[in-house]
Design an enzyme around this catalytic site. Structure first.
Site, PDB file in Angstrom:
ATOM      1  N   PRO A  90      25.159  50.819  21.239  1.00 19.52           N
ATOM      2  CA  PRO A  90      24.404  50.925  19.983  1.00 19.52           C
ATOM      3  C   PRO A  90      24.937  52.070  19.121  1.00 19.52           C
ATOM      4  O   PRO A  90      25.517  53.036  19.638  1.00 19.52           O
ATOM      5  CB  PRO A  90      22.978  51.259  20.464  1.00 19.52           C
ATOM      6  N   ALA A  92      27.441  52.674  17.272  1.00 20.02           N
ATOM      7  CA  ALA A  92      28.818  53.110  17.510  1.00 20.02           C
ATOM      8  C   ALA A  92      29.798  52.531  16.496  1.00 20.02           C
ATOM      9  O   ALA A  92      30.999  52.676  16.660  1.00 20.02           O
ATOM     10  CB  ALA A  92      29.235  52.732  18.927  1.00 20.02           C
ATOM     11  N   GLY A  93      29.308  51.822  15.484  1.00 18.88           N
ATOM     12  CA  GLY A  93      30.207  51.248  14.483  1.00 18.88           C
ATOM     13  C   GLY A  93      30.773  49.903  14.889  1.00 18.88           C
ATOM     14  O   GLY A  93      31.710  49.405  14.266  1.00 18.88           O
ATOM     15  N   GLY A  95      28.948  47.048  15.170  1.00 16.91           N
ATOM     16  CA  GLY A  95      28.146  45.931  14.673  1.00 16.91           C
ATOM     17  C   GLY A  95      26.934  45.589  15.527  1.00 16.91           C
ATOM     18  O   GLY A  95      26.439  44.461  15.463  1.00 16.91           O
ATOM     19  N   SER A  96      26.418  46.572  16.288  1.00 19.04           N
ATOM     20  CA  SER A  96      25.283  46.257  17.179  1.00 19.04           C
ATOM     21  C   SER A  96      24.043  45.843  16.387  1.00 19.04           C
ATOM     22  O   SER A  96      23.348  44.903  16.777  1.00 19.04           O
ATOM     23  CB  SER A  96      24.961  47.448  18.083  1.00 19.04           C
ATOM     24  N   SER A  97      23.752  46.517  15.279  1.00 20.46           N
ATOM     25  CA  SER A  97      22.523  46.182  14.552  1.00 20.46           C
ATOM     26  C   SER A  97      22.656  44.813  13.870  1.00 20.46           C
ATOM     27  O   SER A  97      21.702  44.031  13.833  1.00 20.46           O
ATOM     28  CB  SER A  97      22.133  47.262  13.543  1.00 20.46           C
ATOM     29  N   ALA A  98      23.856  44.493  13.378  1.00 18.33           N
ATOM     30  CA  ALA A  98      24.057  43.173  12.760  1.00 18.33           C
ATOM     31  C   ALA A  98      23.974  42.076  13.816  1.00 18.33           C
ATOM     32  O   ALA A  98      23.367  41.018  13.584  1.00 18.33           O
ATOM     33  CB  ALA A  98      25.409  43.110  12.057  1.00 18.33           C
ATOM     34  N   ASP A 140      29.330  43.124   8.420  1.00 18.25           N
ATOM     35  CA  ASP A 140      28.948  43.093   9.843  1.00 18.25           C
ATOM     36  C   ASP A 140      28.234  41.785  10.171  1.00 18.25           C
ATOM     37  O   ASP A 140      28.510  41.140  11.189  1.00 18.25           O
ATOM     38  CB  ASP A 140      28.026  44.266  10.184  1.00 18.25           C
TER      39      ASP A 140
HETATM   40  C1  MEV Z   1      29.645  49.578   8.651  1.00 21.83           C
HETATM   41  O1  MEV Z   1      30.059  48.815   9.769  1.00 21.83           O
HETATM   42  C2  MEV Z   1      30.694  49.562   7.602  1.00 21.83           C
HETATM   43  C3  MEV Z   1      30.359  50.278   6.307  1.00 21.83           C
HETATM   44  O2  MEV Z   1      31.393  49.899   5.378  1.00 21.83           O
HETATM   45  C4  MEV Z   1      29.000  49.904   5.761  1.00 21.83           C
HETATM   46  C5  MEV Z   1      28.911  48.450   5.296  1.00 21.83           C
HETATM   47  O3  MEV Z   1      29.915  47.816   5.060  1.00 21.83           O
HETATM   48  O4  MEV Z   1      27.766  47.998   5.152  1.00 21.83           O
HETATM   49  C6  MEV Z   1      30.433  51.797   6.470  1.00 21.83           C
END
Ligand code: MEV
Length: 301
Positions: A90, A92-93, A95-98, A140
């Protein structure tokens, strides 16, 4: 059971919020939901790997997202437990929330006998995403719902890129962060006209287009160079962290074609394009105290 993909952005995060393109793909690390009807009213959600247990009645960000979806999907009277099984870390970038939003939309639609088009799933999941961060570009959710690899542009959606899956080493800094905070950081820099912000964002978008061409040609050396340069641009924009810079340097030293933070930054994950060197990169990260895993980018349904 319903499911959704995690994702990694190769090039163009943050820039994509402002209409520039991003090159991104689904990873073969998924999230699955199983629903069981129960006696008690309300919808419970359990994600053991995130140590998360909430209900649609809780004043918690995930509870609010669940409540919002239940309302739109006319599922408020549902009495059910949703169990989530995922190896996605979670915050961590990746895409866990999506992925959670997409899988919840599919679960609640199934439980209430509604058949939704992919586009409707994405629209509703983006609604939930706005509970997690206010201004999602939609990249995401597009990948969580459909998978694949493509060039995404806000308002236009995903243009698929036909290329073999790309092997990535993913390193976890262990520092969670809120996407909303990092997106707000760039928004403030734009509002204050911080010199170089607009050209840096445009440069990240241009790199995404060049990266797409490199991926189509199978030129991972060029892709890697674009990614490493993008990491330095993101650092200049203020969304890197010492740990992320350290992991990028370690990956390059271990033979990666390129490496960068992925997603909102400020913590979270680093990705390295490495093909057969991926395991060496993981070992080097582990030696510095960072966990990681290898995945394939471009996973399809
Ligand atoms: C998040 O995974 C990526 C960002 O560009 C935000 C978004 O695109 O909504 C930072």
């Amino acid at each position: 059971m319903t499911w959704a993909f995690g994702k990694a952005i190769l090039l163009g995060e943050h820039a994509v919020v402002y209409g520039h393109p991003a090159l991104a793909g689904a990873i073969d690390c998924t999230l699955r939901c199983t629903l069981r009807i129960r006696e008690q009213p309300g919808i419970g959600l359990l994600v053991p790997s995130w140590q998360l247990s909430v209900s649609s009645r809780d004043d918690h960000v995930v509870g609010r997202a669940l409540r919002a979806l239940a309302k739109i999907l006319d599922a408020e009277s549902l009495a059910a437990d949703i169990a989530v099984d995922t190896a996605l870390p979670p915050a961590a970038g990746l895409g866990s929330s999506a992925a959670l939003s997409v899988a919840l939309v599919r679960t609640l639609a199934l439980a209430t006998d509604q058949i939704l088009s992919d586009q409707r799933v994405a629209e509703l999941a983006n609604h939930a995403e706005r509970c997690f961060h206010q201004n999602p570009s939609g990249v995401d959710v597009a990948l969580a719902s459909r998978g694949g690899l493509g060039l995404y542009r806000r308002g236009e959606g995903m243009t698929p890129v036909d290329a073999p899956p790309i092997r990535l080493a993913v390193g976890l800094s262990g520092m969670p962060r809120r996407t909303a905070d990092m997106v707000a950081r760039i928004a403030r820099a734009r509002e204050r006209d911080r010199p170089g912000t607009e050209s840096d964002l445009a440069g990240l978008g241009n790199a995404a287009v060049a990266g797409k061409d490199a991926v189509i040609r199978g030129d991972l050396v060029e892709l890697g160079q674009l990614m490493t340069r993008a990491h330095h641009t993101l650092a200049r924009l203020g969304v890197s962290a010492t740990e992320l810079d350290e992991m990028v340097a370690s990956a390059l030293h271990s033979g990666a074609f390129g490496a960068k933070l992925t997603g909102a930054g400020g913590g979270g994950a680093v990705i390295a394009v490495a093909q057969e060197r991926a395991e060496d990169i993981l070992t080097a990260w582990q030696g510095r105290g960072y966990r990681g895993f290898v995945c394939n980018l471009g996973a399809k349904t």
